[in-house]
Design a protein around this motif. Structure first.
Motif, short mmCIF file in Angstrom:
data_model
loop_
_atom_site.label_atom_id
_atom_site.label_comp_id
_atom_site.label_asym_id
_atom_site.label_seq_id
_atom_site.Cartn_x
_atom_site.Cartn_y
_atom_site.Cartn_z
N PRO A 171 0.53 -1.21 -0.40
CA PRO A 171 0.08 0.16 0.04
C PRO A 171 0.88 1.26 -0.29
O PRO A 171 2.42 1.08 -0.15
CB PRO A 171 -1.14 -0.06 1.14
N ALA A 172 0.27 2.32 0.07
CA ALA A 172 1.18 3.28 -0.14
C ALA A 172 1.55 4.01 0.59
O ALA A 172 2.34 4.48 1.12
CB ALA A 172 -0.31 4.66 -0.15
N VAL A 173 1.09 3.56 2.49
CA VAL A 173 1.62 3.60 3.66
C VAL A 173 2.85 2.25 3.69
O VAL A 173 1.90 1.51 3.55
CB VAL A 173 1.20 4.11 4.69
N ALA A 174 3.88 2.26 3.85
CA ALA A 174 4.32 1.20 4.69
C ALA A 174 3.37 -0.38 5.44
O ALA A 174 2.62 0.63 6.14
CB ALA A 174 5.90 1.49 5.34
N GLU A 209 -6.51 5.88 4.99
CA GLU A 209 -6.20 5.24 6.13
C GLU A 209 -6.76 4.03 6.24
O GLU A 209 -6.26 2.44 6.75
CB GLU A 209 -5.40 5.46 7.24
N LEU A 210 -8.35 4.18 6.77
CA LEU A 210 -9.47 3.05 6.62
C LEU A 210 -9.19 2.17 5.23
O LEU A 210 -9.82 1.44 5.16
CB LEU A 210 -10.27 3.86 7.03
N SER A 237 -12.55 0.26 -1.60
CA SER A 237 -12.58 0.52 -0.09
C SER A 237 -12.66 1.90 0.13
O SER A 237 -13.51 2.01 1.07
CB SER A 237 -11.04 -0.23 0.28
N ARG A 238 -12.11 2.27 -1.03
CA ARG A 238 -11.46 3.97 -1.11
C ARG A 238 -13.11 5.26 -1.20
O ARG A 238 -13.36 5.91 -1.11
CB ARG A 238 -10.49 4.79 -2.24
#
Length: 526
Positions: free
Chosen positions: A31-34, A124-125, A140-141
């Motif tokens: 994902p975009a964040v580790a 985030e969610l 999801s987004r």
């Protein structure tokens, strides 16, 4: 918000012509964040009485990424003693705390803040949801998490609109005044599935809290991440301690303890019909009401006058959305004999064009939720082959890492085949042929389920005949998978008891109290 519109607004057109690659499932990005940073924000303890606490026995279980089969976190495992702690906290919060005694407007403001915090943390969610469940980040987004916030906001608006009636009384025996109160039912045990983890949590939490109840929520063991984060956001929004408790764990232990507890006043469950029957039996011991949204084997009927290309695309979405992991999926696809051959050829081509792989890229389908589900689906596919259905697309696992299944299409399916009778809960489209309205209506109803159905037709008489003939809780006409917070959702027959969503849901979270009051002095209006 229409999920069909979300899907058709760019996703299908951008991805529809891309071929499946047998190695797509093995190319899984992050994902975009580790991942470590993303999951580090998620509580991995139990939420009980407003605090995150360790389980009494200290047990934990692995939560896996279904795309890679790698461990994401070790989550606290609630068992009977932990559930009892959570139930006692909810009981105390209901019997002694401010939540059920608070004005509806004040409850609504807290629920609205909860909704706004979900909106604030959509990205985030959404990433947590795709990481934990495997669904494409696009959905999801743009669907799951925004719809979660919408549902909380919708019921925040109901919190100060729950009221009873004044009722005229026959004054044969004197002058009386009568009225009804709609009071919260008490402690609600909510048990949710893994296919829409955040949204199903909202479907249970929002109406229960709006009505003034306290909740013990058990998320599915496969997908607890967003539920735990939602619990954290609920506290941040100002929910008093004990009003929402979240106890991840397994069905027989944590779920069973919720159902059997004499301190729980109602159980609300979404999941399989098999488990729903067990819950009904166990809830009978304490005579507690149950709300059950269970399995489905929804008929989707395509009449001969449709635009075949559009019907193929809409029927594809009806079945393959969320990897086929939808209780209401259009999984018995009845196509009129006049267009049958053209339809099945195009349906197979559409399935073959579907891009499957890393849910954090522009794919239409990610992995199934876990190995058990993947193996179950592959078993149904093998059954279809053995029983003589014609395999036109897919039929196998993809790759050797992650729980990926090829989009699969069977034609020439017969009503008595296993793939036409049982809920597969996966990307397997079964196409059956029919010739008359009366025939297809009878066949559509010849199944123990009655959750959803679809009718694709132009002739209004055909539409009216079928929508009134089919025994199902929701019937979509020339669309599918359209949901609105205000429209009730639930099933006929073995698809469940009660309704989620809309004003109808509130009736399942309230008790009606009748009050008679003697009027000592005769009143001029009596």
């Amino acid at each position: 918000m229409s999920l069909l519109k979300l899907a058709s607004r760019g996703l299908a057109s951008r991805l529809g012509t891309r071929a499946i690659s047998s190695s797509a499932a093995s190319r899984v990005a992050e994902p975009a964040v580790a991942v470590d940073e993303l999951v580090s924000n998620v509580p991995t303890q139990l939420l009980i009485d407003g605090k995150f606490v360790d389980p009494v026995a200290g047990r934990r279980f692995d939560v896996l990424n279904p795309a890679t089969e790698q461990r994401l976190v070790q989550m606290a495992e609630a068992d009977k003693e932990d559930v009892e702690r959570a139930v006692r906290a909810a009981r105390k919060a209901f019997d002694e705390g401010p939540w059920p005694r608070m004005g509806g407007k004040a409850r609504g403001k807290i629920l609205q803040r909860f909704a706004e915090l979900v909106e604030k943390n959509v990205e985030e969610l959404a990433q947590l949801e795709s990481l934990d469940n495997g669904k494409p980040i696009f959905f999801s987004r743009n669907a799951d998490i925004p719809l979660t916030a919408n549902h909380l906001s919708y019921f925040a608006g109901w919190a100060d609109k729950i009221h009873g009636q004044t009722i005229p009384c026959d004054n044969t025996f004197g002058n009386f005044f009568a009225y009804t109160l709609h009071e919260p039912i008490g402690v609600v045990g909510s048990i949710i599935p893994w296919n829409f983890p955040a949204l199903m949590a909202a479907w249970k939490i929002a109406p229960a809290l709006a009505a003034g109840n306290c909740v013990v929520l058990k998320p599915a063991e496969q997908t607890p991440l967003t539920a735990m984060r939602l619990g954290q956001l609920a506290l941040e929004a100002g929910l008093p301690p004990g009003v929402l408790n979240v106890v991840p764990g397994f069905g027989p232990s944590a779920g069973g303890a919720i159902v059997r507890s004499p301190l729980v006043d109602k159980v609300s469950f979404t999941g399989s019909t098999e488990v729903g029957k067990i819950i009904m039996k166990e809830a009978a011991a304490t005579v507690k009401p149950v709300g059950l949204e269970l399995g489905g084997k929804s008929p989707l009927i395509v009449w001969k006058d449709v635009d075949v290309d559009k019907a193929v695309e809409d029927a594809h979405f009806a079945l393959f959305f969320n990897h086929g992991q939808c209780c209401v999926a259009g999984s018995r696809l009845f196509v009129h004999e006049a267009i049958y051959d053209e339809f099945v050829e195009k349906a197979a081509a559409r399935a073959k064009s579907k891009k499957v792989g890393d849910p954090f890229t522009d794919v239409e389908q990610g992995p199934q939720v876990d190995r058990d589900q993947m193996d179950k689906i592959l078993g149904y596919i093998e059954s279809g082959k053995q029983q003589g259905a014609k395999l036109l697309a897919g039929g196998s696992r993809m790759g050797d890492r992650g729980y990926f299944v090829q989009p699969t299409v069977f034609a020439d399916v017969q009503d008595d085949m296993k793939i036409a009778q049982e809920e597969i809960f996966g990307p397997v489209q079964s196409i059956l042929k029919f010739s008359s309205l009366e025939e297809v209506a009878q066949r559509a109803n010849n199944n123990p389920y009655g959750l959803g159905a679809g009718v694709f037709a132009r002739d209004v008489d055909v539409i009216n005949y079928l929508t009134r003939s089919i025994r199902a809780g929701t019937v979509w006409v020339n669309c599918y998978n359209v949901f609105d917070d205000s429209v009730p959702f639930g099933g006929y027959k073995q698809s469940g008891i009660g309704r989620d969503k809309g004003e109808a849901a509130l009736a399942h979270y309230t008790q009606v109290k009748s009050v008679y009051q003697k009027m000592e002095t005769p009143q001029p209006w009596l």
